[in-house]
Design a protein around this motif. Structure first.
Motif, PDB file in Angstrom:
ATOM      1  N   ARG A 113       0.830  -1.204   0.000  1.00  0.00           N
ATOM      2  CA  ARG A 113       0.000   0.000   0.000  1.00  0.00           C
ATOM      3  C   ARG A 113       0.866   1.255   0.000  1.00  0.00           C
ATOM      4  N   TRP A 142      -7.785  -5.407  -1.002  1.00  0.00           N
ATOM      5  CA  TRP A 142      -8.490  -4.191  -1.424  1.00  0.00           C
ATOM      6  C   TRP A 142      -7.774  -2.926  -0.950  1.00  0.00           C
ATOM      7  N   TYR A 170      -6.949   0.113  -3.395  1.00  0.00           N
ATOM      8  CA  TYR A 170      -7.356   1.480  -3.071  1.00  0.00           C
ATOM      9  C   TYR A 170      -6.156   2.415  -3.195  1.00  0.00           C
ATOM     10  N   VAL A 224     -13.312   0.766  -3.033  1.00  0.00           N
ATOM     11  CA  VAL A 224     -12.361   0.931  -4.133  1.00  0.00           C
ATOM     12  C   VAL A 224     -13.074   1.482  -5.358  1.00  0.00           C
ATOM     13  N   ARG A 243     -13.815   5.155  -4.871  1.00  0.00           N
ATOM     14  CA  ARG A 243     -12.596   5.981  -4.949  1.00  0.00           C
ATOM     15  C   ARG A 243     -12.101   6.075  -6.386  1.00  0.00           C
TER      16      ARG A 243
END
Length: 240
Positions: free
Chosen positions: A129, A168, A172, A213, A216
């Motif tokens: 991430r 996820w 994201y 997600v 976004r």
């Protein structure tokens, strides 16, 4: 749960006596809490020569101190990049994971290869991430145009591949990275379309299961097609 750190083998700093005292406090820390406080003091000093000592802290099993060290390294900015890259320990996963977070936060292009590898292969979703966000935030402005195009292409490829991540939270972050990267993709229409396709896929309910997600991704598409981006890109791109 963190353990009390072992005595640190931090190299002796030279020069500023204040830095000497701060590093010695880290060396003398005899508990996790003492290590945290000493690292916070070292990080808050903003001393440019603190970087290698903050990097060493990343290798100890003290998440609190590691967070403080990462924050300190990010605050030091570009001057911390070389100590981070030099201090990368391929045999210490924890230290490398924290280093990825620091490089992502600094945004220096010298961290590109580390961020690419982390997004593609790291076992930790939080590390992937951070890498995804970092790939969208690299500061390409000092680079010559040809190099800027090459680096932004590598970032785009890495983020396109990251669209298929199994977590996820990483997908994201890929959305955030793609949106942040868009200004660097101008004026190449083909690359802008690739970014849109990637975001479109992440916004497709048939392909993306996580609602957050999808929402976004839809927001990112709205933003990159907005007037602010168009103005920044000049007249090369128009919207219907």
């Amino acid at each position: 749960m963190s353990h009390s750190p072992q005595p640190m083998a931090v190299s002796n700093p030279c020069g500023d006596p204040a830095l000497v005292d701060l590093v010695r406090a880290v060396q003398r820390a005899d508990s996790a809490l003492a290590m945290l406080h000493a690292t916070q003091a070292l990080a808050n000093s903003g001393h440019p020569d603190a970087a290698p000592h903050l990097v060493e802290v990343l290798g100890f099993n003290n998440p609190g101190a590691a967070v403080a060290a990462v924050d300190g390294l990010i605050a030091l900015g570009y001057g911390a990049v070389e100590p981070i890259l030099t201090g990368l320990d391929g045999h210490n996963y924890g230290a490398r994971a924290w280093a990825v977070r620091a490089l992502a936060g600094i945004g220096d292009v010298r961290g590109l290869e580390v961020l690419e590898e982390a997004l593609a292969t790291d076992i930790g979703p939080s590390v992937r991430r951070a890498a995804a966000r970092g790939l969208g935030r690299l500061d390409l402005t000092p680079l010559p145009q040809e190099v800027r195009l090459s680096v932004s292409e590598r970032c785009l490829v890495a983020l396109e591949q990251g669209c298929g991540d199994g977590e996820w939270v990483v997908r994201y972050a890929v959305v955030v990275g793609l949106e942040s990267l868009v200004p660097a993709l101008h004026p190449e229409a083909e690359r802008l379309q690739r970014a849109r396709r990637a975001l479109g896929g992440l916004g497709d309910p048939l392909a993306e299961e996580a609602l957050v997600v999808r929402l976004r991704a839809a927001q990112a598409l709205e933003r990159i097609d907005g007037p602010g981006v168009t103005a920044a890109a000049g007249s090369e791109h128009t919207h219907g």
